[in-house]
Scaffold this motif. Structure first.
Motif, mmCIF file in Angstrom:
data_model
loop_
_atom_site.group_PDB
_atom_site.id
_atom_site.type_symbol
_atom_site.label_atom_id
_atom_site.label_comp_id
_atom_site.label_asym_id
_atom_site.label_seq_id
_atom_site.Cartn_x
_atom_site.Cartn_y
_atom_site.Cartn_z
ATOM 1 N N HIS A 12 7.621 -4.628 -2.070
ATOM 2 C CA HIS A 12 8.158 -3.781 -1.016
ATOM 3 C C HIS A 12 7.671 -4.284 0.350
ATOM 4 O O HIS A 12 8.443 -4.424 1.292
ATOM 5 C CB HIS A 12 7.711 -2.339 -1.250
ATOM 6 C CG HIS A 12 8.343 -1.374 -0.300
ATOM 7 N ND1 HIS A 12 9.681 -1.092 -0.337
ATOM 8 C CD2 HIS A 12 7.832 -0.667 0.724
ATOM 9 C CE1 HIS A 12 9.970 -0.231 0.614
ATOM 10 N NE2 HIS A 12 8.859 0.040 1.266
ATOM 11 N N ASP A 13 6.369 -4.593 0.398
ATOM 12 C CA ASP A 13 5.794 -5.114 1.639
ATOM 13 C C ASP A 13 6.498 -6.403 2.051
ATOM 14 O O ASP A 13 6.832 -6.613 3.207
ATOM 15 C CB ASP A 13 4.302 -5.396 1.447
ATOM 16 C CG ASP A 13 3.479 -4.121 1.519
ATOM 17 O OD1 ASP A 13 2.316 -4.160 1.161
ATOM 18 O OD2 ASP A 13 4.061 -3.095 1.923
ATOM 19 N N PHE A 14 6.752 -7.229 1.041
ATOM 20 C CA PHE A 14 7.386 -8.514 1.301
ATOM 21 C C PHE A 14 8.755 -8.306 1.929
ATOM 22 O O PHE A 14 9.093 -8.903 2.956
ATOM 23 C CB PHE A 14 7.500 -9.281 -0.018
ATOM 24 C CG PHE A 14 8.175 -10.601 0.116
ATOM 25 C CD1 PHE A 14 7.556 -11.649 0.770
ATOM 26 C CD2 PHE A 14 9.437 -10.792 -0.419
ATOM 27 C CE1 PHE A 14 8.183 -12.869 0.883
ATOM 28 C CE2 PHE A 14 10.053 -12.010 -0.299
ATOM 29 C CZ PHE A 14 9.435 -13.049 0.355
ATOM 30 N N SER A 15 9.560 -7.414 1.296
ATOM 31 C CA SER A 15 10.909 -7.214 1.815
ATOM 32 C C SER A 15 10.860 -6.608 3.216
ATOM 33 O O SER A 15 11.696 -6.902 4.059
ATOM 34 C CB SER A 15 11.712 -6.326 0.861
ATOM 35 O OG SER A 15 11.172 -5.036 0.863
ATOM 36 N N ARG A 16 9.857 -5.791 3.450
ATOM 37 C CA ARG A 16 9.707 -5.198 4.764
ATOM 38 C C ARG A 16 9.456 -6.271 5.809
ATOM 39 O O ARG A 16 10.037 -6.289 6.885
ATOM 40 C CB ARG A 16 8.512 -4.254 4.773
ATOM 41 C CG ARG A 16 8.904 -2.835 5.074
ATOM 42 C CD ARG A 16 7.763 -1.929 4.766
ATOM 43 N NE ARG A 16 8.317 -0.634 4.439
ATOM 44 C CZ ARG A 16 8.566 0.287 5.356
ATOM 45 N NH1 ARG A 16 8.289 0.063 6.617
ATOM 46 N NH2 ARG A 16 9.081 1.422 5.013
ATOM 47 N N GLN A 17 8.587 -7.205 5.401
ATOM 48 C CA GLN A 17 8.259 -8.295 6.290
ATOM 49 C C GLN A 17 9.519 -9.085 6.622
ATOM 50 O O GLN A 17 9.758 -9.437 7.771
ATOM 51 C CB GLN A 17 7.273 -9.211 5.591
ATOM 52 C CG GLN A 17 6.066 -9.518 6.432
ATOM 53 C CD GLN A 17 5.064 -10.318 5.633
ATOM 54 O OE1 GLN A 17 5.327 -10.689 4.494
ATOM 55 N NE2 GLN A 17 3.932 -10.565 6.198
ATOM 56 N N GLN A 48 18.444 -10.166 4.013
ATOM 57 C CA GLN A 48 17.741 -10.224 2.732
ATOM 58 C C GLN A 48 16.991 -8.928 2.513
ATOM 59 O O GLN A 48 16.391 -8.394 3.435
ATOM 60 C CB GLN A 48 16.771 -11.393 2.726
ATOM 61 C CG GLN A 48 17.072 -12.378 1.638
ATOM 62 C CD GLN A 48 16.581 -13.764 1.965
ATOM 63 O OE1 GLN A 48 15.883 -13.939 2.956
ATOM 64 N NE2 GLN A 48 16.945 -14.723 1.151
ATOM 65 N N GLY A 49 17.045 -8.445 1.289
ATOM 66 C CA GLY A 49 16.285 -7.253 0.939
ATOM 67 C C GLY A 49 16.767 -6.017 1.668
ATOM 68 O O GLY A 49 17.938 -5.902 2.019
ATOM 69 N N ASP A 50 15.864 -5.114 1.896
ATOM 70 C CA ASP A 50 16.186 -3.829 2.510
ATOM 71 C C ASP A 50 16.405 -3.964 4.013
ATOM 72 O O ASP A 50 15.872 -4.849 4.647
ATOM 73 C CB ASP A 50 15.014 -2.875 2.264
ATOM 74 C CG ASP A 50 15.461 -1.659 1.489
ATOM 75 O OD1 ASP A 50 16.654 -1.595 1.160
ATOM 76 O OD2 ASP A 50 14.601 -0.805 1.227
ATOM 77 N N LEU A 51 17.193 -3.050 4.522
ATOM 78 C CA LEU A 51 17.418 -3.037 5.961
ATOM 79 C C LEU A 51 17.132 -1.613 6.431
ATOM 80 O O LEU A 51 17.771 -0.677 5.979
ATOM 81 C CB LEU A 51 18.876 -3.413 6.240
ATOM 82 C CG LEU A 51 19.221 -3.893 7.646
ATOM 83 C CD1 LEU A 51 18.562 -5.227 7.899
ATOM 84 C CD2 LEU A 51 20.716 -4.010 7.796
ATOM 85 N N ASP A 52 16.172 -1.450 7.326
ATOM 86 C CA ASP A 52 15.901 -0.083 7.774
ATOM 87 C C ASP A 52 16.546 0.172 9.138
ATOM 88 O O ASP A 52 17.078 -0.744 9.771
ATOM 89 C CB ASP A 52 14.400 0.220 7.764
ATOM 90 C CG ASP A 52 13.633 -0.733 8.655
ATOM 91 O OD1 ASP A 52 14.136 -1.029 9.746
ATOM 92 O OD2 ASP A 52 12.545 -1.183 8.248
ATOM 93 N N GLU A 83 20.778 -7.422 -2.990
ATOM 94 C CA GLU A 83 21.116 -7.036 -4.366
ATOM 95 C C GLU A 83 21.448 -5.560 -4.482
ATOM 96 O O GLU A 83 22.161 -5.139 -5.374
ATOM 97 C CB GLU A 83 19.954 -7.345 -5.297
ATOM 98 C CG GLU A 83 19.539 -8.787 -5.199
ATOM 99 C CD GLU A 83 19.082 -9.320 -6.530
ATOM 100 O OE1 GLU A 83 19.328 -8.654 -7.540
ATOM 101 O OE2 GLU A 83 18.485 -10.407 -6.538
ATOM 102 N N ILE A 84 20.874 -4.774 -3.570
ATOM 103 C CA ILE A 84 21.117 -3.330 -3.623
ATOM 104 C C ILE A 84 21.774 -2.923 -2.307
ATOM 105 O O ILE A 84 21.343 -3.348 -1.236
ATOM 106 C CB ILE A 84 19.803 -2.564 -3.829
ATOM 107 C CG1 ILE A 84 19.167 -2.974 -5.146
ATOM 108 C CG2 ILE A 84 20.037 -1.067 -3.806
ATOM 109 C CD1 ILE A 84 17.747 -2.534 -5.291
ATOM 110 N N VAL A 85 22.809 -2.131 -2.434
ATOM 111 C CA VAL A 85 23.541 -1.769 -1.229
ATOM 112 C C VAL A 85 23.722 -0.259 -1.194
ATOM 113 O O VAL A 85 23.777 0.394 -2.228
ATOM 114 C CB VAL A 85 24.899 -2.496 -1.188
ATOM 115 C CG1 VAL A 85 25.861 -1.875 -2.166
ATOM 116 C CG2 VAL A 85 25.476 -2.488 0.203
ATOM 117 N N ASP A 86 23.759 0.310 -0.022
ATOM 118 C CA ASP A 86 24.061 1.735 0.102
ATOM 119 C C ASP A 86 25.059 1.911 1.236
ATOM 120 O O ASP A 86 25.473 0.944 1.866
ATOM 121 C CB ASP A 86 22.782 2.540 0.340
ATOM 122 C CG ASP A 86 21.974 1.978 1.477
ATOM 123 O OD1 ASP A 86 22.537 1.146 2.236
ATOM 124 O OD2 ASP A 86 20.805 2.350 1.640
#
Lengths: 139, 299
Positions: free
Chosen positions: A3-8, A27-31, A62-65
């Motif tokens: 999680h930390d990695f994706s945040r970075q 890449q990864g999550d987008l806040d 990989e995950i989308v909302d």
């Protein structure tokens, strides 16, 4: 950890300029704040460098909302106001299915299978896969 | 148990029946071999039928020993379940209804009952009645087991075939570099259309396809649900950067779609798979021409 990695990774999304095109790799999550920052960055980059196209590579997502769907649509709308065309490239099948099930078919957004195809599309060599699929004249 | 005490030196009726079954197993099996249930299933030789009957009698005796004549899940039955299902299935294949199979199993009871009664000529009438009742219950349970097994066999078969249908019905064909097609056959329900969508999108990625053709020539009817599935697939393919063409809409189906007021406006449609392929090739910048100028049938 991951999680930390994706945040970075999403703390700041790099916007690269390739000739007439801006390349953005998500890449990864987008806040919220990152998305806000990204929209601003893209807008400024278009104005500063006068590019005519934006390619958003989401093959790493990989995950989308619905949030990401809206961000993509907003970036495209922003860019078109600044006379640049936006192409979303490399969407994974699972992501596409999820977006469709969410009812987000993203009309008005151009898409391409790979970043390469997106660049070709923007340079006008290949036929455009248009939003809604109906834009082309029918024979 | 007062009943137990009244029987004196004898065990409970069920145990008595178990003992009787073991004692007379051979004879019972001989008689059963002439009953339709065994005769029609074991057609090779009478000995085989007798052997099978013996196994069933042994299983029944085991169940009776444990006093579980009511219980179709009794341990004794698990041994003969496979054989019973084979018998039940053979009868079903021969075109017998479930009720007839049930009657067949029921027909096994009278010979055993006659033997039992003749076996206890000087026993107290209470005991005889108790034993016959236990035997009747036991045979009823056997009947239940046969039917249950036959039914669950049917269920398993249906499930297996459903899965096979899912696999078989959705091949993705590469028609050309960058063009894939899915010929859809049969009724589209949610589960199937989900599989179609997934396999098509995977193929788009694997083959780097720019065009995906959905051929619905084999789809008998199109209602609003099927149309919705088609639209979803088209939208998902578009999101991935491929263009979807729907082909094979027959005139009657086109009429239905119009009557239903379905809007397929955002979907590119062509009358036949050939037309769809020609369209995709044209868009890719390829064109098919005849080798001989005088050749016939250029579209």
């Amino acid at each position: 950890m991951s999680h930390d990695f994706s945040r970075q990774m999403t703390g700041h999304v790099p916007v690269l300029r390739l000739g007439d095109v801006l390349l953005v790799t998500l890449q990864g999550d987008l806040d919220d704040s990152t998305a806000q920052q990204l929209q601003q960055d893209i807008g400024e980059a278009i104005v500063d460098s006068g590019v005519t196209g934006v390619v958003i590579d989401i093959s790493g997502v990989e995950i989308v909302d619905s949030f990401l769907g809206r961000v993509l649509a907003e970036i495209a709308a922003n860019a078109s106001l600044l006379a640049a065309r936006t192409v979303v490239a490399g969407m994974r099948p699972a992501v596409a299915i999820t977006l469709v099930e969410l009812g987000l078919t993203l009309p008005g957004l151009r898409t391409a299978l790979t970043t390469e195809a997106a660049l070709e599309l923007l340079s006008g060599q290949q036929p455009v896969t248009r939003a809604g699929g109906s834009g082309r004249e029918r024979r | 148990m007062p009943e137990h005490e009244a029987l004196g030196e004898h065990g409970s009726p069920a145990r008595e029946v178990g003992e009787f079954l073991r004692r007379r197993g051979e004879q019972i099996a001989q008689r059963w071999a002439d009953e339709p249930l065994f005769r029609t299933v074991f057609t090779v030789s009478r000995d085989e039928a007798v052997e099978a009957g013996k196994i069933v009698v042994d299983a029944l005796a085991q169940v009776a020993d444990t006093d579980q004549v009511h219980d179709p899940d009794a341990a004794g039955f698990t041994l003969v379940r496979e054989q019973l299902s084979r018998m039940g299935a053979a009868r079903s294949r021969a075109g017998f209804t479930t009720a007839q199979v049930s009657n067949d199993v029921d027909a096994l009871r009278p010979p055993v009952e006659n033997l039992l009664v003749s076996d206890l000529p000087d026993a107290p009438s209470d005991l005889v009645r108790g034993c016959t009742t236990a035997l009747t219950v036991l045979m009823g349970t056997l009947r239940l087991v046969v039917l249950e097994t036959a039914l669950s066999e049917g269920q398993a078969l249906i499930e297996r075939q459903r899965l096979q249908l899912l696999e078989v019905a959705t091949p993705v064909i590469k028609l050309w570099d960058g063009i894939v097609a899915v010929p859809l056959i049969g009724t589209l329900d949610s589960a199937r259309s989900q599989v179609v969508m997934e396999t098509l999108l995977e193929a788009v990625v694997d083959q780097h396809a720019r065009f995906a053709i959905l051929d619905i020539t084999g789809v008998p009817t199109v209602d609003s649900l099927v149309a919705q599935h088609l639209m979803k697939t088209v939208a998902a393919a578009r999101l991935m950067g491929a263009e979807c063409v729907v082909s094979g809409i027959r005139p009657a189906i086109a009429q239905t779609i119009v009557h239903l007021g379905l809007d397929l406006g955002t979907v590119i449609t062509r009358a036949s798979l050939a037309d769809a392929l020609a369209y995709a090739l044209h868009e890719l910048g390829a064109d098919i021409v005849n080798a001989t100028p005088g050749g016939a049938g250029r579209r």
